[in-house]
Motif scaffolding. Structure first.
Motif, PDB file in Angstrom:
ATOM      1  N   LEU A  94      41.911  26.237  24.820  1.00  0.00           N
ATOM      2  CA  LEU A  94      41.725  27.804  24.698  1.00  0.00           C
ATOM      3  C   LEU A  94      40.312  28.414  24.216  1.00  0.00           C
ATOM      4  CD1 LEU A  94      45.372  28.178  25.861  1.00  0.00           C
ATOM      5  CD2 LEU A  94      42.911  28.370  27.657  1.00  0.00           C
ATOM      6  N   THR A  95      41.151  27.761  22.802  1.00  0.00           N
ATOM      7  CA  THR A  95      39.989  28.774  21.754  1.00  0.00           C
ATOM      8  C   THR A  95      39.003  28.117  22.314  1.00  0.00           C
ATOM      9  OG1 THR A  95      39.881  26.384  20.176  1.00  0.00           O
ATOM     10  CG2 THR A  95      41.988  28.548  20.368  1.00  0.00           C
ATOM     11  N   ARG A  96      38.089  27.417  23.090  1.00  0.00           N
ATOM     12  CA  ARG A  96      36.975  27.054  23.319  1.00  0.00           C
ATOM     13  C   ARG A  96      35.953  26.821  22.443  1.00  0.00           C
ATOM     14  NH1 ARG A  96      35.584  29.220  28.944  1.00  0.00           N
ATOM     15  NH2 ARG A  96      37.095  29.963  29.983  1.00  0.00           N
ATOM     16  N   GLN A  97      36.713  25.783  20.968  1.00  0.00           N
ATOM     17  CA  GLN A  97      35.182  25.402  19.959  1.00  0.00           C
ATOM     18  C   GLN A  97      35.124  24.124  20.678  1.00  0.00           C
ATOM     19  OE1 GLN A  97      37.871  26.165  16.399  1.00  0.00           O
ATOM     20  NE2 GLN A  97      37.675  29.096  17.365  1.00  0.00           N
ATOM     21  N   PHE A  98      34.195  23.698  20.026  1.00  0.00           N
ATOM     22  CA  PHE A  98      33.852  22.691  20.178  1.00  0.00           C
ATOM     23  C   PHE A  98      34.522  21.855  18.803  1.00  0.00           C
ATOM     24  CE2 PHE A  98      30.611  18.586  20.231  1.00  0.00           C
ATOM     25  CZ  PHE A  98      30.721  18.387  21.523  1.00  0.00           C
ATOM     26  N   PRO A  99      34.748  20.596  18.880  1.00  0.00           N
ATOM     27  CA  PRO A  99      35.505  20.388  17.499  1.00  0.00           C
ATOM     28  C   PRO A  99      34.756  19.307  17.390  1.00  0.00           C
ATOM     29  CG  PRO A  99      36.434  19.283  19.272  1.00  0.00           C
ATOM     30  CD  PRO A  99      35.889  20.431  19.789  1.00  0.00           C
ATOM     31  N   GLY A 100      34.460  19.548  14.948  1.00  0.00           N
ATOM     32  CA  GLY A 100      33.635  18.306  14.545  1.00  0.00           C
ATOM     33  C   GLY A 100      34.548  17.159  14.797  1.00  0.00           C
ATOM     34  N   VAL A 101      33.821  16.061  14.540  1.00  0.00           N
ATOM     35  CA  VAL A 101      33.984  14.999  13.950  1.00  0.00           C
ATOM     36  C   VAL A 101      34.590  14.554  12.476  1.00  0.00           C
ATOM     37  CG1 VAL A 101      33.815  12.417  14.260  1.00  0.00           C
ATOM     38  CG2 VAL A 101      32.584  13.702  14.995  1.00  0.00           C
ATOM     39  N   GLY A 102      36.141  14.174  12.849  1.00  0.00           N
ATOM     40  CA  GLY A 102      37.087  14.318  11.815  1.00  0.00           C
ATOM     41  C   GLY A 102      38.805  14.085  12.408  1.00  0.00           C
ATOM     42  N   ASP A 103      39.686  14.247  10.997  1.00  0.00           N
ATOM     43  CA  ASP A 103      40.926  14.121  11.820  1.00  0.00           C
ATOM     44  C   ASP A 103      41.617  15.443  10.933  1.00  0.00           C
ATOM     45  OD1 ASP A 103      40.594  11.425  11.812  1.00  0.00           O
ATOM     46  OD2 ASP A 103      41.166  10.658  10.639  1.00  0.00           O
ATOM     47  N   GLY A 104      42.701  16.116  11.561  1.00  0.00           N
ATOM     48  CA  GLY A 104      42.746  17.621  11.530  1.00  0.00           C
ATOM     49  C   GLY A 104      44.688  17.156  11.483  1.00  0.00           C
ATOM     50  N   ASP A 105      45.375  17.661  10.170  1.00  0.00           N
ATOM     51  CA  ASP A 105      47.389  17.322  11.111  1.00  0.00           C
ATOM     52  C   ASP A 105      47.455  19.191  11.004  1.00  0.00           C
ATOM     53  OD1 ASP A 105      47.359  14.752   9.202  1.00  0.00           O
ATOM     54  OD2 ASP A 105      46.833  16.001   7.197  1.00  0.00           O
TER      55      ASP A 105
END
Length: 154
Positions: A94-105
């Motif tokens: 829904l935020t229409r963001q292209f995520p970067g490679v990596g991990d997020g908590d």
């Protein structure tokens, strides 16, 4: 029932020493004693065997009920964890963001419990797509559920 069958039943009642003792006791009379009266009722060994069978049956029933409760609690945890993972992936779309490679908590509260999770983003052969895994863990840091999605640049 025929007259003969009823007569046989009555004669059995009259000749059975156990039944005679019960009738005498109910009339307030003396209960017969001796070797024939000892044959009436159950022995101690028979009663103990019956109690052992009942105890084993009850223990098996309690164990089965405990397993059922554990299974239903596990199902509730997995269902809530899946909702959390799907919510995180829906928010990402829904935020229409292209995520970067990596991990997020991330953390999520569902059904009165707080779940911890990780969004793991990995590249794909096509640079316009990314694979995102939402991994939700329980309190002991064991994975409850992993939900995967592919996010596009467009």
């Amino acid at each position: 029932m025929s007259v003969r069958a009823r007569t046989g039943l009555r004669q059995t009642w009259r000749t059975d020493p156990c039944m005679e003792g019960a009738r005498a006791f109910s009339r307030g009379g003396r209960v017969p004693s001796g070797p024939m009266a000892a044959a009436c009722g159950f022995t101690l060994v028979e009663v103990l065997v019956a109690l052992a069978i009942v105890a084993v049956t009850l223990a098996a029933g309690l164990r089965a009920a405990g397993a059922l409760v554990d299974g239903s609690q596990r199902l509730a945890d997995v269902t809530a964890a899946q909702w959390c993972a799907e919510n995180q992936l829906a928010e990402l779309r829904l935020t229409r963001q292209f995520p970067g490679v990596g991990d997020g908590d991330f953390t999520c509260e569902m059904l009165g419990r707080t779940y911890a999770g990780t969004l793991r983003t990995r590249p794909t052969p096509n640079p316009n797509f990314r694979r995102v895994d939402a991994i939700v863990r329980d309190d002991a840091q064991r994975p409850l559920v992993t939900v995967s999605a592919v996010v596009t640049r467009l």
